[in-house]
Design a protein around this motif. Structure first.
Motif, short mmCIF file in Angstrom:
data_model
loop_
_atom_site.label_atom_id
_atom_site.label_comp_id
_atom_site.label_asym_id
_atom_site.label_seq_id
_atom_site.Cartn_x
_atom_site.Cartn_y
_atom_site.Cartn_z
N ILE A 3 0.84 -1.20 0.00
CA ILE A 3 0.00 0.00 0.00
C ILE A 3 0.88 1.25 0.00
N ARG A 4 2.07 1.16 0.54
CA ARG A 4 3.00 2.29 0.58
C ARG A 4 3.48 2.68 -0.82
N ASP A 5 3.33 1.78 -1.77
CA ASP A 5 3.69 2.10 -3.15
C ASP A 5 2.74 3.12 -3.77
N LEU A 6 1.63 3.38 -3.10
CA LEU A 6 0.65 4.35 -3.60
C LEU A 6 0.98 5.79 -3.19
N ILE A 7 1.98 5.95 -2.36
CA ILE A 7 2.43 7.29 -1.98
C ILE A 7 3.24 7.84 -3.14
N PRO A 8 2.89 9.01 -3.66
CA PRO A 8 3.65 9.56 -4.79
C PRO A 8 5.14 9.67 -4.46
N HIS A 12 5.31 14.71 -9.83
CA HIS A 12 4.71 14.36 -11.12
C HIS A 12 4.20 12.93 -11.16
N ASP A 13 4.19 12.24 -10.05
CA ASP A 13 3.79 10.82 -9.99
C ASP A 13 2.27 10.68 -9.97
N LEU A 14 1.64 10.97 -11.10
CA LEU A 14 0.19 10.90 -11.22
C LEU A 14 -0.29 9.46 -11.30
N ASP A 15 0.56 8.57 -11.71
CA ASP A 15 0.21 7.16 -11.81
C ASP A 15 -0.18 6.59 -10.43
N GLN A 40 0.31 20.08 0.62
CA GLN A 40 0.88 21.30 1.19
C GLN A 40 1.16 22.36 0.13
N ASP A 41 1.37 21.95 -1.11
CA ASP A 41 1.62 22.91 -2.19
C ASP A 41 0.74 22.52 -3.37
N ILE A 42 -0.31 23.27 -3.57
CA ILE A 42 -1.28 22.95 -4.61
C ILE A 42 -0.70 23.11 -6.01
N ASN A 43 0.46 23.71 -6.13
CA ASN A 43 1.10 23.87 -7.44
C ASN A 43 1.74 22.58 -7.95
N TRP A 44 1.91 21.61 -7.08
CA TRP A 44 2.44 20.33 -7.53
C TRP A 44 1.35 19.59 -8.30
N PRO A 45 1.65 19.07 -9.48
CA PRO A 45 0.62 18.35 -10.26
C PRO A 45 -0.06 17.23 -9.47
N VAL A 46 0.69 16.51 -8.65
CA VAL A 46 0.10 15.42 -7.89
C VAL A 46 -0.91 15.94 -6.86
#
Length: 131
Positions: A3-8, A12-15, A40-46
């Protein structure tokens, strides 16, 4: 897969966000603190994708939203109120209404300087709680 693999892994880790949506609230509960750090930073794509993916998990998110709103980090508070809380089901958003009300009524100096108290007032109106 853990389940930890789901942490970006990066901003850019949108997958990972796409894969996250295939899991239940119970399955992702242990990684919610790490997922919320990405807000924390909405500017990050993720971050933008997480604001769309996480709200479906509902009430399990409340402690993490509260932590962000009480963090004293204006950027995190802004991300929560401007982008995340507005995506929540109404009944879930109302559960953080008291914390948002505190920001609106008795803001810290930092919240005043950053205009977070004004955003809190707007957010209260949006979620249907009187200001």
């Amino acid at each position: 897969m853990s389940i930890r693999d789901l942490i970006p892994r990066d901003k850019h880790d949108l997958d990972s966000v796409c894969k996250l949506q295939q899991h239940s609230a119970v399955e992702i509960a242990e990684i919610l603190p790490e997922l919320f750090e990405w807000l924390q930073d909405i500017n990050w794509p993720v971050s933008k994708e997480l604001t769309k993916a996480l709200p479906k998990y509902g009430n399990i998110l409340i402690p993490h939203i509260e932590r962000a709103l009480r963090s004293g980090d204006p950027q995190w508070q802004f991300s929560m109120m401007q982008f995340f809380i507005r995506e929540l089901p109404k009944e879930t958003s109302l559960l953080v209404g008291d914390t948002i009300q505190r920001i609106a009524d008795t803001p810290t100096q930092s919240e005043i300087l950053e205009g977070i108290h004004l955003l809190a007032r707007e957010t209260l109106q949006i979620i249907g709680q009187k200001y």
